[in-house]
Design a protein around this motif. Structure first.
Motif, PDB file in Angstrom:
ATOM      1  N   HIS A   1       0.798  -1.049   0.044  1.00 26.69           N
ATOM      2  CA  HIS A   1       0.088   0.038   0.341  1.00 26.69           C
ATOM      3  C   HIS A   1       0.673   1.206   0.139  1.00 26.69           C
ATOM      4  O   HIS A   1       0.823   2.113  -0.769  1.00 26.69           O
ATOM      5  CB  HIS A   1      -0.738   0.017   1.200  1.00 26.69           C
ATOM      6  CG  HIS A   1      -2.281  -0.395   1.006  1.00 26.69           C
ATOM      7  ND1 HIS A   1      -3.072   0.377   0.353  1.00 26.69           N
ATOM      8  CD2 HIS A   1      -2.854  -1.471   1.092  1.00 26.69           C
ATOM      9  CE1 HIS A   1      -4.226  -0.285   0.045  1.00 26.69           C
ATOM     10  NE2 HIS A   1      -4.059  -1.389   0.545  1.00 26.69           N
TER      11      HIS A   1
ATOM     12  N   LEU B   1       4.183   5.811  -5.129  1.00 27.14           N
ATOM     13  CA  LEU B   1       4.698   5.992  -6.560  1.00 27.14           C
ATOM     14  C   LEU B   1       3.705   6.785  -7.303  1.00 27.14           C
ATOM     15  O   LEU B   1       3.781   7.448  -8.204  1.00 27.14           O
ATOM     16  CB  LEU B   1       4.763   4.456  -7.217  1.00 27.14           C
ATOM     17  CG  LEU B   1       5.984   3.796  -6.747  1.00 27.14           C
ATOM     18  CD1 LEU B   1       6.008   2.511  -7.323  1.00 27.14           C
ATOM     19  CD2 LEU B   1       7.111   3.961  -7.130  1.00 27.14           C
ATOM     20  N   ASN B   2       2.400   6.577  -6.837  1.00 29.24           N
ATOM     21  CA  ASN B   2       1.321   7.342  -7.414  1.00 29.24           C
ATOM     22  C   ASN B   2       1.516   8.873  -7.172  1.00 29.24           C
ATOM     23  O   ASN B   2       1.218   9.689  -7.862  1.00 29.24           O
ATOM     24  CB  ASN B   2       0.015   6.877  -7.057  1.00 29.24           C
ATOM     25  CG  ASN B   2      -1.146   7.420  -8.090  1.00 29.24           C
ATOM     26  OD1 ASN B   2      -1.107   7.325  -9.148  1.00 29.24           O
ATOM     27  ND2 ASN B   2      -2.028   8.092  -7.553  1.00 29.24           N
TER      28      ASN B   2
ATOM     29  N   SER C   1       4.132  10.052  -9.252  1.00 27.05           N
ATOM     30  CA  SER C   1       3.553  10.145 -10.719  1.00 27.05           C
ATOM     31  C   SER C   1       2.894  11.601 -10.895  1.00 27.05           C
ATOM     32  O   SER C   1       2.848  12.322 -11.860  1.00 27.05           O
ATOM     33  CB  SER C   1       2.699   9.064 -11.050  1.00 27.05           C
ATOM     34  OG  SER C   1       1.786   9.437 -12.066  1.00 27.05           O
ATOM     35  N   ALA C   2       1.926  11.904  -9.708  1.00 26.95           N
ATOM     36  CA  ALA C   2       1.312  13.022  -9.769  1.00 26.95           C
ATOM     37  C   ALA C   2       1.982  14.361  -9.803  1.00 26.95           C
ATOM     38  O   ALA C   2       1.942  15.338 -10.373  1.00 26.95           O
ATOM     39  CB  ALA C   2       0.351  13.051  -8.272  1.00 26.95           C
TER      40      ALA C   2
ATOM     41  N   PHE D   1       2.758   1.739  -3.364  1.00 28.56           N
ATOM     42  CA  PHE D   1       2.271   2.168  -4.714  1.00 28.56           C
ATOM     43  C   PHE D   1       1.533   3.419  -4.571  1.00 28.56           C
ATOM     44  O   PHE D   1       1.461   4.047  -5.571  1.00 28.56           O
ATOM     45  CB  PHE D   1       1.054   0.984  -4.944  1.00 28.56           C
ATOM     46  CG  PHE D   1       1.884  -0.399  -5.312  1.00 28.56           C
ATOM     47  CD1 PHE D   1       2.713  -0.473  -6.451  1.00 28.56           C
ATOM     48  CD2 PHE D   1       1.424  -1.605  -4.595  1.00 28.56           C
ATOM     49  CE1 PHE D   1       3.186  -1.652  -6.751  1.00 28.56           C
ATOM     50  CE2 PHE D   1       2.000  -2.726  -5.155  1.00 28.56           C
ATOM     51  CZ  PHE D   1       2.719  -2.809  -6.270  1.00 28.56           C
ATOM     52  N   ASN D   2       0.891   3.743  -3.382  1.00 32.67           N
ATOM     53  CA  ASN D   2       0.594   4.946  -3.317  1.00 32.67           C
ATOM     54  C   ASN D   2       1.502   6.134  -3.535  1.00 32.67           C
ATOM     55  O   ASN D   2       1.460   7.134  -3.807  1.00 32.67           O
ATOM     56  CB  ASN D   2      -0.112   5.045  -1.833  1.00 32.67           C
ATOM     57  CG  ASN D   2      -1.699   4.541  -1.856  1.00 32.67           C
ATOM     58  OD1 ASN D   2      -2.144   4.973  -2.701  1.00 32.67           O
ATOM     59  ND2 ASN D   2      -1.852   3.855  -1.071  1.00 32.67           N
TER      60      ASN D   2
END
Lengths: 246, 382
Positions: free
Chosen positions: B203, B209-210, B213-214, B206-207
């Motif tokens: 969790h 990494l997001n 990405s943002a 990946f969060n």
């Protein structure tokens, strides 16, 4: 224009969705919300075509929120999640749209194409709500409208449900909430072993039944613990007795 | 040490450590048998005794072919009773079935020293019974002048028996040890897997990494910063387990990497404060001890709430002890709450490293929120 809502409790995740949706000429961002309950209020307040719904959120998770929706009235949902092995398998199986964080532009565009294709799809709406209910189980809490906006109440505190046109009245010991739901779907959501139909348009919380008195022609009079009297139609009597006998 | 990194791997490793230290604590304690060796020994004894008896019956026939068949059988069968009594006495002795017979010499000497007593007892009873048979049936059992013969027979039988017991027990022991080794290796593999999973707490990863990405869309400098912190944290987590203790400032550096990333994710929802006394910075703490605790603070205080909440970390040094407190608002412990694996792990690590000298407590705090307090003696052996 396709009206979209963004629901995610992490600001950068909302930023990314907003930026990328902004580039789409046919999408309009109708609102952004950081938790499930305010998203539900947003949904109730405006016409929405699609919701980008984070699965992990405080208060009411994305799946819990989806489970509260009336399938025929629900917008399209795109579940957005970082990692959720259980739900992922179910998303795949039910062909429900989802985005895995982090996602790239290609994946995002493909998802938008699917959304455009399915905007009018009734089966998609039904399957996404059914999936959410399968994941969360029978709802222990019920989302109800009040004068101060939406609220979660304990499902067990509801004594009876009465259908009224396109609405259902949910009675607790001292309040009545008017939900824009069908009785049939509400019973599915709350569990047909907990709430049982006693009449075409009435269901009661099985734990609130105090006594049954036979009337003519196989009908019964049901007395609830609250003192309220309701009629049990003979058509539903056998089902009720079977449930109570268990 | 790691991003949640301590999670699952430690329980088993710690478990093993705890067992190891328990054994050290009471030297001389030997693990008991998985399966009792009594049955194989009994079978072996019956086999050996039957062989001996057949030999003796045959010898009597050779000596006097005219003898009626029942006589040598009866005379040989009679001593079986005292022999069984002898066997039972032996098996009840602590030294007999002890699973570890290294070194062998004391084991043999101990039993050989008992030989004269056993032999005298056996000969007395066996010949007494024969004498009784004699008197009753008038048969000459021929026990006159048999004492040397009986003595040698008993001694031979006994030595042969001891050798067989030793061999059997050693064989059984080595089989059990191989089985234990296989089990240990299995547990090790499992713990390594668990460790890998724990290190990559999905969790969080990946969060984050997001988030990167943002940020790449809007602010590449910040995106870079988050990425670098995530890298540091992952590096630290991959090194987890290499070292036992680290200076507090190193542990706090990892906590800050983690909280920086979380602040980026939960923009504006969390206020962190650090009150670290200067004289605590160099003190040793178990590596990755605090990581699961700060993760818990974020999980319950921030991730599950919608308001703006606080997380604070405090460290003080006080009369030979290091006191660390991690506090979060936004959540309280429900009555009847149960410790998760992260917390159970911390508790267990402290118990293994410091024994009862370390204090660990999680409680609702008066002004709202949850506080985890740890108090360590400055010397691990204190």
């Amino acid at each position: 224009m396709i009206q979209a809502l963004i629901v995610d409790d992490e600001a950068p995740a909302r930023d990314k969705l907003r930026l990328w949706l902004h580039d789409q000429p046919d999408f309009n961002i109708a609102g952004e919300f950081a938790d499930g309950l305010s998203a539900a209020e947003g949904l109730a307040a405006r016409t929405t075509d699609v919701v980008f719904l984070d699965v992990q959120m405080p208060g009411l998770t994305g799946l819990e929120l989806a489970a509260q929706l009336e399938p025929t009235l629900a917008p399209l949902l795109v579940f957005v999640t970082a990692y959720d092995a259980h739900a992922l398998a179910a998303f795949e199986l039910n062909a429900v749209d989802y985005l895995l964080k982090p996602y790239d532009r290609d994946r995002f565009e493909r998802t938008l194409d699917r959304v455009r294709d399915r905007l009018k799809s009734v089966t998609t709406r039904a399957s996404q709500v059914a999936l959410a209910r399968a994941q969360t189980g029978v709802s222990d809490r019920l989302l109800v409208p009040t004068h101060q906006g939406l609220r979660m109440i304990e499902s067990a505190s509801v004594h009876s449900l009465e259908a009224d046109d396109n609405y259902v009245r949910a009675y607790t010991s001292d309040q009545c909430f008017l939900l824009r739901r069908t009785l049939r779907d509400l019973l599915v959501q709350l569990g047909e072993h907990r709430f049982v139909r006693i009449h075409k348009s009435v269901a009661v919380n099985i734990r609130e039944i105090d006594s049954l008195t036979p009337l003519f022609k196989g009908d019964f009079e049901i007395r609830l613990r609250s003192g309220k009297l309701l009629r049990l139609s003979r058509r539903y009597a056998a089902d009720l007795f079977a449930l109570m006998g268990r | 040490m790691a991003v949640h990194l301590t999670g699952m791997l430690l329980p088993k490793v710690l478990d093993a450590t705890a067992r190891g230290s328990a054994e050290q604590a009471s030297p001389g304690h030997i693990p008991s048998w998985d399966h009792s060796p009594l049955v194989p020994l009994a079978i072996l004894w019956a086999f050996l005794w039957t062989l001996t008896s057949i030999t003796e019956i045959a010898a009597r026939f050779l000596h006097d072919p005219a003898i009626p068949l029942w006589q040598p059988i009866a005379l040989t069968a009679i001593p079986t009773c005292p022999m069984i009594a002898w066997l039972i006495i032996q098996l009840r002795s602590d030294r007999y079935l002890q699973p570890s017979m290294e070194p062998p010499r004391p084991w043999f000497l101990y039993h050989l020293r008992r030989l004269p007593f056993l032999a005298i007892g056996y000969i007395t009873i066996a010949n007494g019974l024969r004498y009784a048979l004699n008197a009753a049936s008038g048969v000459d059992a021929g026990f006159h002048g048999r004492l040397p013969y009986e003595g040698i027979k008993v001694a031979l039988f006994y030595c042969l028996w001891l050798g067989l017991v030793y061999g059997t027990l050693s064989l059984l022991r080595s089989r059990e040890q191989s089985a234990q080794l296989a089990r240990t290796q299995q547990a090790l593999v499992e713990s390594q897997l668990a460790r890998l999973q724990a290190q990559l707490r999905p969790h969080f990863l990946f969060n984050t990494l997001n988030t990167v990405s943002a940020l790449m869309q809007t602010d590449t400098v910040r995106a870079d910063r988050v990425l670098a912190r995530l890298g540091d944290l992952l590096r630290a987590s991959l090194g987890a387990g290499d070292t036992n203790t680290v200076p507090l400032h190193e542990e706090l550096r990892l906590l800050r990497l983690f909280t920086d990333i979380m602040e980026e994710r939960f923009t504006g929802r969390v206020l962190t404060s650090w009150q670290i006394a200067d004289d605590t910075l160099q003190l040793p703490v178990p590596a990755m001890l605090l990581q699961p605790l700060i993760e818990n603070a974020f999980k319950h205080g921030i991730e599950l709430t919608t308001g703006i909440e606080r997380i604070s970390v405090m460290a003080t040094r006080d009369s030979g002890r290091l006191n660390i407190k991690i506090h979060n608002t936004g959540s309280t412990l429900a009555t009847g709450w149960r410790e998760g694996i992260g917390i159970a792990n911390c508790r267990e690590r402290l118990r293994v490293l410091y024994g009862p000298a370390a204090l660990f407590e999680i409680a609702n705090e008066l002004h709202s929120g949850v506080e985890t307090s740890i108090s360590l003696p400055l010397r691990a052996d204190a």
